[in-house]
Structure formats: structure tokens, C-alpha cells
Design a protein around this motif. Structure first.
Motif, PDB file in Angstrom:
ATOM      1  N   PRO A 113      -6.175 -16.228   4.855  1.00  0.00           N
ATOM      2  CA  PRO A 113      -5.356 -15.177   5.424  1.00  0.00           C
ATOM      3  C   PRO A 113      -5.233 -13.971   4.392  1.00  0.00           C
ATOM      4  N   GLY A 165       7.235  -7.515   5.883  1.00  0.00           N
ATOM      5  CA  GLY A 165       7.414  -8.971   5.542  1.00  0.00           C
ATOM      6  C   GLY A 165       8.636  -8.936   4.566  1.00  0.00           C
ATOM      7  N   ALA A 200       5.480 -18.233  12.757  1.00  0.00           N
ATOM      8  CA  ALA A 200       4.576 -19.307  11.990  1.00  0.00           C
ATOM      9  C   ALA A 200       3.567 -18.689  10.852  1.00  0.00           C
ATOM     10  N   GLY A 241      -0.349  -6.568   2.770  1.00  0.00           N
ATOM     11  CA  GLY A 241       0.308  -5.651   2.295  1.00  0.00           C
ATOM     12  C   GLY A 241       0.371  -4.204   2.572  1.00  0.00           C
ATOM     13  N   VAL A 243      -7.333  -3.085   4.121  1.00  0.00           N
ATOM     14  CA  VAL A 243      -6.306  -3.719   5.321  1.00  0.00           C
ATOM     15  C   VAL A 243      -6.563  -5.211   5.217  1.00  0.00           C
ATOM     16  N   SER A 283       0.991  -3.146   6.001  1.00  0.00           N
ATOM     17  CA  SER A 283       1.934  -2.642   7.024  1.00  0.00           C
ATOM     18  C   SER A 283       2.785  -1.300   6.832  1.00  0.00           C
ATOM     19  N   PHE A 314       0.717  -1.239   0.025  1.00  0.00           N
ATOM     20  CA  PHE A 314       0.048  -0.029  -0.028  1.00  0.00           C
ATOM     21  C   PHE A 314       0.725   1.342   0.071  1.00  0.00           C
TER      22      PHE A 314
HETATM   23  C1  LIG Z   1      -4.388   2.516   5.179  1.00  0.00           C
HETATM   24  C2  LIG Z   1      -4.203   1.809   6.430  1.00  0.00           C
HETATM   25  C3  LIG Z   1      -5.499   1.767   7.410  1.00  0.00           C
HETATM   26  C4  LIG Z   1      -5.216   1.073   8.777  1.00  0.00           C
HETATM   27  N1  LIG Z   1      -5.976   0.986   9.398  1.00  0.00           N
HETATM   28  C5  LIG Z   1      -6.058   0.353  10.453  1.00  0.00           C
HETATM   29  C6  LIG Z   1      -7.004   0.157  11.608  1.00  0.00           C
HETATM   30  O1  LIG Z   1      -8.116   0.880  11.376  1.00  0.00           O
HETATM   31  N2  LIG Z   1      -6.904  -0.489  12.837  1.00  0.00           N
HETATM   32  C7  LIG Z   1      -5.568  -1.335  12.721  1.00  0.00           C
HETATM   33  O2  LIG Z   1      -5.536  -1.746  14.012  1.00  0.00           O
HETATM   34  N3  LIG Z   1      -4.740  -1.323  12.028  1.00  0.00           N
HETATM   35  C8  LIG Z   1      -4.900  -0.349  10.603  1.00  0.00           C
HETATM   36  N4  LIG Z   1      -3.961  -0.520  10.121  1.00  0.00           N
HETATM   37  C9  LIG Z   1      -2.521  -1.081  10.262  1.00  0.00           C
HETATM   38  C10 LIG Z   1      -2.667  -2.354   9.808  1.00  0.00           C
HETATM   39  O3  LIG Z   1      -3.672  -3.232  10.346  1.00  0.00           O
HETATM   40  C11 LIG Z   1      -1.519  -3.205   9.882  1.00  0.00           C
HETATM   41  O4  LIG Z   1      -0.178  -2.456   9.159  1.00  0.00           O
HETATM   42  C12 LIG Z   1      -1.569  -4.562   9.513  1.00  0.00           C
HETATM   43  O5  LIG Z   1      -0.205  -5.311   9.691  1.00  0.00           O
HETATM   44  C13 LIG Z   1      -1.784  -4.848   7.858  1.00  0.00           C
HETATM   45  O6  LIG Z   1      -1.950  -6.040   7.770  1.00  0.00           O
HETATM   46  P1  LIG Z   1      -1.760  -6.694   6.416  1.00  0.00           P
HETATM   47  O7  LIG Z   1      -1.960  -8.095   6.118  1.00  0.00           O
HETATM   48  O8  LIG Z   1      -2.580  -5.682   5.211  1.00  0.00           O
HETATM   49  O9  LIG Z   1      -0.213  -6.347   6.021  1.00  0.00           O
HETATM   50  P2  LIG Z   1       1.114  -7.352   5.661  1.00  0.00           P
HETATM   51  O10 LIG Z   1       1.977  -5.956   5.509  1.00  0.00           O
HETATM   52  O11 LIG Z   1       0.622  -8.202   4.623  1.00  0.00           O
HETATM   53  O12 LIG Z   1       1.261  -8.044   7.121  1.00  0.00           O
HETATM   54  C14 LIG Z   1       2.023  -7.583   8.073  1.00  0.00           C
HETATM   55  C15 LIG Z   1       2.896  -8.291   8.688  1.00  0.00           C
HETATM   56  O13 LIG Z   1       2.032  -9.273   9.659  1.00  0.00           O
HETATM   57  C16 LIG Z   1       2.619 -10.422   9.612  1.00  0.00           C
HETATM   58  N5  LIG Z   1       1.747 -11.386   8.700  1.00  0.00           N
HETATM   59  C17 LIG Z   1       0.595 -11.039   7.954  1.00  0.00           C
HETATM   60  N6  LIG Z   1       0.048 -12.064   7.601  1.00  0.00           N
HETATM   61  C18 LIG Z   1       0.445 -13.304   8.113  1.00  0.00           C
HETATM   62  C19 LIG Z   1       0.207 -14.366   8.306  1.00  0.00           C
HETATM   63  N7  LIG Z   1      -1.184 -14.901   7.743  1.00  0.00           N
HETATM   64  N8  LIG Z   1       0.810 -15.423   9.126  1.00  0.00           N
HETATM   65  C20 LIG Z   1       1.836 -15.050   9.774  1.00  0.00           C
HETATM   66  N9  LIG Z   1       2.167 -13.747   9.898  1.00  0.00           N
HETATM   67  C21 LIG Z   1       1.574 -12.626   9.001  1.00  0.00           C
HETATM   68  C22 LIG Z   1       3.775 -10.449   8.792  1.00  0.00           C
HETATM   69  O14 LIG Z   1       4.831 -10.382   9.834  1.00  0.00           O
HETATM   70  C23 LIG Z   1       3.767  -9.036   8.024  1.00  0.00           C
HETATM   71  O15 LIG Z   1       5.080  -8.705   7.653  1.00  0.00           O
HETATM   72  C24 LIG Z   1      -3.967   0.500   8.962  1.00  0.00           C
HETATM   73  C25 LIG Z   1      -3.038   0.432   7.956  1.00  0.00           C
HETATM   74  C26 LIG Z   1      -3.084   1.228   6.571  1.00  0.00           C
HETATM   75  C27 LIG Z   1      -2.067   1.329   5.453  1.00  0.00           C
END
Ligand SMILES: Cc1cc2nc3c(=O)[nH]c(=O)nc-3n(C[C@H](O)[C@H](O)[C@H](O)COP(=O)(O)OP(=O)(O)OC[C@H]3O[C@@H](n4cnc5c(N)ncnc54)[C@H](O)[C@@H]3O)c2cc1C
Length: 460
Positions: free
Chosen positions: A101, A72, A189, A65, A128, A67, A24
Motif C-alpha cells: 500500500p 488521514g 478498512a 500522503g 502519488v 491527498s 505533499f
Molecule cells: C501532485 C499530485 C498529483 C496528483 N495527480 C493525480 C492524478 O493524476 N490522477 C488522480 O486520480 N489523482 C491525482 N492526485 C490525487 C491523488 O491521487 C489523491 O489525493 C490520492 O488520495 C493520493 O493517494 P495517497 O495514498 O498518496 O494519499 P494519502 O493522503 O496517503 O491517502 C488519501 C486517503 O486515502 C485513504 N487511504 C490511503 N491508503 C489507504 C489504504 N491502504 N487503506 C485504506 N485507506 C487508504 C485514506 O482515507 C487517506 O486519507 C494527485 C495529487 C497530487 C498531490
């Protein structure tokens, strides 16, 4: 090794797209995994973990994607991308969602559940990913009532560091569940399936909005703290410092200049009467006479709420985010918040005071640091030449809050830049013990921290 999905090595065409495309934040870090595996099946995830081990690589994971720091993406690693694993169903009990996931909280899970009369405390922004979000806690819609999203995890299927697929619940492999409720990017994990408790969908989602000039910050904070102390758990009050020109309530030429204070509160309740009661704590306060706009108990719907969040967090931009918990009073907080709120350096930048007032006890889980108020800030810009400038500005502004800080929330943090306590010492220690037992060779990449440092402590 064969995969149902696709593996892209660093020397392959399309590597840069595979590395950056799903992220993102346009400010993609200069870290380069050796390969990126777009898993199509759980068997792919198992094979990927085994391949990494064979090749002497570590394992990074990516789901939605979102974070901010693209955690990652790591050098010397195989990045397992789970974005294609998007199964979604409701168990026979009609209450437990079974979720792949790679599912997006607002885009996929929320509408799926709504059609079935159910809801989950998913993230505020539509795109998210559920996985990273839940793992770090998950601060979502109706979170003051339904709790952190991770509290609603009933069970998980997980691929461990030796490539085995195991089920984890309160009764089975419970250490894996305990850790998944808060470890965030330090999880060791791969979660390949979530079993999530859902709730009856609120029938009358409502909002209240108040706009004030920035110079009213002290009074607005006093009003917000006072309301928070009296509010029921269904009230979610957020005061944002946001660009006046972006607000929908003013006609052409009438929008206030610069950044102003916007109290946007939601209450996901079942009737107009409940909404009026939920917003009642906001209805009194001397500062209200200075409101440039005010409305309360107005119906909303989740699509409208997600749309607002998507406008605040536009795609195709560069971001820096940081946050801090605080138990400071309004009087203690105001002078420390002022430089952050008044100094926001770009038009699209915004910062929030989020009234949280958590319950006295939570279930035993890794997640263990929170406080009365959550302060977070997001600088948003477009030109790569400004990267260091705005990221440093934010770090400096957040350091100004440290004397009244009580730790950070992983979701909006950048521990490589400004480490903060996000788990209690006891929880961090237990997490490390479980990690040592489950992933003794440290196959999974773990937290990003300053070189030689630990993430769970404030630097300096
Ligand atoms: C625009 C925006 C709005 C947001 N709003 C909120 C909100 O309202 N509330 C809030 O709490 N957060 C919020 N966030 C923060 C967001 O929840 C975190 O950044 C979260 O990590 C995003 O998850 P993802 O799977 O999309 O990210 P990714 O970047 O894909 O994953 C983040 C990390 O999580 C771990 N991970 C992901 N999936 C797995 C899996 N299946 N198994 C093991 N490890 C895994 C990995 O270590 C990875 O590096 C927001 C972020 C953005 C960019």
C-alpha cells in the motif's frame, strides 16, 4: 502492544515531523491525531487497529500522503501510516502486480512494470501513492483506454475494523472490493496489499502540443470538444491554462506573457503510424492558424511525462485543488471557464480541461460519477499568509461552474469546503450499508464534510 514499526504519540519528540513530514501539500491542516503508527508489517496494521479500539480512538490511514486535504489526519484518531509497506512483485502469470500500500505509482510501480514490459494506469504525478489514488477511482495514464485504475484491481488483502486480515475479490468478500473501487477516503478498512491487472507496456508513447493565446479560449474549446467527440480511447487530450514562461518551446525572451492555453495530448500506442492516427482528430480546426506552437505525434517517454508533471506540481508549496465534471457544450462552458482560466491568481497556478468522454457502461462499483469533460484547478503558492485568500478564490471560481456541473472527482476535491456529488445516490446508499455492516462502530474516520453536512451533495 508491541510493533515492528514505530509509534509516535502526541507528547513524543518528533511528533510534528511524523504528522506533517510525509504530506505533499505544505498547507497541512490543523488536525492532530493522538498517535501516528508507521507500520512495518501487516501485523502492525492489525495491532494498530486493535490498539485504537482499546483506547477509544478512531483510525485514519495514510499511504502516499498526496491527498490535497491530508484526509488521514484527524483529531481523536490513531493515524496508521503505510508508507513503509512497499512490497512489489509480479505474480507467476506475469500480468498481475502484487503491490504494497505504500508504493508510489510513478516512482516505483511504473518503472518496475516497465522493466517487465508491463504498465498500469497509474497517476500522472510520480510520487502519488497507489492506495489513496486507486481507492478514489484513479485517473491515470491511458485512463480513457484502460479505465479507472480501480477497475484494474483484481483482489486485495484488507485489515477490517475488528483487526482481521481478509482477502477480497469478485468471489470472496466482494462487498469490500466493490467499495474499494471508488469510496476513496470514506473506505472503512485498511488495504494492505493490492493485486493489480497490468497491460502490455505501450511501445511508442507519443505526444502532441499546441499553444494558443488565452483570448482564443472559445475557439480552442470548440476545437477540443470537436476532437474529443471523434477521438479514439488512446488519445488523452488536456487543455491547460498554464504560465507561458514555464513552457519549454520558446527561446529566451520569446515566451508568451501570463497564462496561455496549452493542449498537451498523449497517446500511448505501439508505433508512429498509430500515433499519427490517434492525434488526427486534433489536426483540423480554424483555430490552428493562431497556434503559437504546434507539434504532433512526437515520441515521448514516461519519464519525460512524469518530469513535466513534477514541474507543474512542485514540492514544498501550498496548494488548493478543486474540480467539476461537466457535459456542457463548448459554447456553454467557455463563459464559465473564462474567469477560472483567466483569473488564475499565482504564476504557478494552473487549470485543466481534460477530455474524458467515458464509455456508456462501467463495471458495477462504488465509483459512479463522471462526465464528458473534467475541469480541475490547482492554485499553488508559498506564503502561509495567503492560505485563506487563495483557497477562497478557488472555491468562488469553481462555484461559477456549478450551473453546468455534473459532480466532482474525489481526487481533486475539498468536500469540507465545497461538497459535491461524487457517487450516485444508489452507490452512496450501498456504500453506507456496507460500512454499517463492516464497521458498525465507525472506527474509521470517513469523509471530511462541513459540520453537520454530507459530502455527497452540493451545498447551497
Ligand atoms: C501532485 C499530485 C498529483 C496528483 N495527480 C493525480 C492524478 O493524476 N490522477 C488522480 O486520480 N489523482 C491525482 N492526485 C490525487 C491523488 O491521487 C489523491 O489525493 C490520492 O488520495 C493520493 O493517494 P495517497 O495514498 O498518496 O494519499 P494519502 O493522503 O496517503 O491517502 C488519501 C486517503 O486515502 C485513504 N487511504 C490511503 N491508503 C489507504 C489504504 N491502504 N487503506 C485504506 N485507506 C487508504 C485514506 O482515507 C487517506 O486519507 C494527485 C495529487 C497530487 C498531490
Amino acid at each position: 502492544m508491541t510493533f515492528h514499526g514505530t509509534i509516535v504519540w502526541r507528547c513524543d519528540d518528533g511528533y510534528e515531523d511524523a504528522r506533517c513530514g510525509p504530506i505533499f501539500n505544505e498547507r497541512v491542516p490543523d488536525r492532530h491525531p493522538d498517535a501516528i503508527l508507521f507500520a512495518e508489517s501487516i501485523a502492525d496494521v492489525q495491532a494498530g487497529v486493535r490498539l485504537a479500539r482499546e483506547r477509544g480512538l478512531r483510525v485514519g490511514v495514510r499511504s502516499g500522503g498526496h491527498s490535497w486535504g491530508a484526509w488521514g489526519l484527524r483529531d481523536g484518531a490513531l493515524l496508521v501510516d503505510l508508507s513503509r509497506l512497499t512490497e512489489l512483485s509480479l505474480a507467476e502469470d506475469g500480468e498481475t502486480a502484487i503491490v504494497g500500500p505504500g508504493v508510489r505509482g510513478g516512482l516505483q510501480l511504473a518503472p518496475f512494470l516497465r522493466q517487465r514490459g508491463r504498465a498500469f494506469p497509474g497517476g500522472h504525478c510520480p510520487r502519488v501513492g497507489v492506495s489513496g489514488y486507486i481507492l478514489q477511482g484513479g485517473q491515470g495514464w491511458n485512463g480513457r483506454k484502460w479505465g479507472w485504475a480501480c477497475e484494474s484491481v483484481v483482489a486485495m488483502d484488507v485489515v477490517t475494523a475488528d483487526g482481521e486480515l481478509v482477502h477480497a475479490s469478485e468471489n470472496e468478500n466482494s462487498d469490500l472490493l466493490w467499495a474499494a473501487r471508488g469510496a476513496g477516503p470514506g473506505y472503512f478498512a485498511v488495504v494492505v496489499r493490492w493485486y493489480l491487472r497490468t497491460y502490455p507496456a505501450p511501445r511508442f508513447p507519443a505526444q502532441a502540443n499546441y499553444v494558443f493565446p488565452m483570448e482564443r479560449l472559445d475557439e480552442v474549446l470548440r476545437w477540443a470538444h470537436d476532437a474529443l467527440a471523434r477521438a479514439g480511447p488512446e488519445l488523452e487530450p488536456v487543455v491547460a491554462a498554464a504560465w507561458g514562461g514555464a513552457l519549454p518551446w520558446f527561446g529566451p525572451g520569446e515566451a508568451p506573457d501570463g497564462h496561455v492555453l496549452v493542449m498537451h495530448a498523449t497517446a500511448l500506442v505501439d508505433s508512429q503510424e498509430e500515433a499519427v492516427a490517434a492525434f488526427a482528430p486534433l489536426a483540423r480546426g480554424a483555430v490552428l492558424e493562431h497556434a503559437l506552437h504546434r507539434e504532433s505525434a512526437v515520441p515521448t517517454d514516461m519519464d519525460e511525462e512524469y518530469a513535466v508533471q513534477a514541474v507543474m506540481n512542485p514540492e514544498g508549496h501550498r496548494y488548493a485543488a478543486d474540480c467539476i465534471w461537466t457535459n456542457a457544450t463548448a459554447e456553454e462552458l467557455a463563459p464559465r471557464l473564462r474567469p477560472l482560466f483567466e483569473g488564475l491568481p499565482t504564476e504557478k497556478a494552473f487549470a485543466i480541461w481534460y477530455g474524458w468522454n467515458p464509455p456508456a457502461t462501467r463495471p458495477d462499483m462504488a465509483f459512479s460519477v463522471e462526465a464528458n469533460v473534467y475541469v480541475a484547478a490547482y492554485v499553488v503558492w508559498e506564503d502561509a499568509a495567503d492560505d485563506e485568500r487563495w483557497a477562497s478564490w478557488l472555491t468562488g471560481a469553481m462555484r461559477g461552474l456549478e450551473p453546468v456541473g455534473a459532480g466532482a472527482y474525489t481526487g481533486d476535491s475539498d468536500f469540507a469546503r465545497r461538497p459535491e456529488r461524487f457517487l450516485s445516490d444508489a452507490a452512496f446508499e450501498r456504500l453506507e450499508e456496507i460500512r454499517s455492516a463492516r464497521d458498525p462502530e465507525r472506527l474509521f474516520v470517513g469523509y471530511l464534510a462541513p459540520p453537520g453536512g454530507t459530502p455527497n451533495v452540493r451545498s447551497g
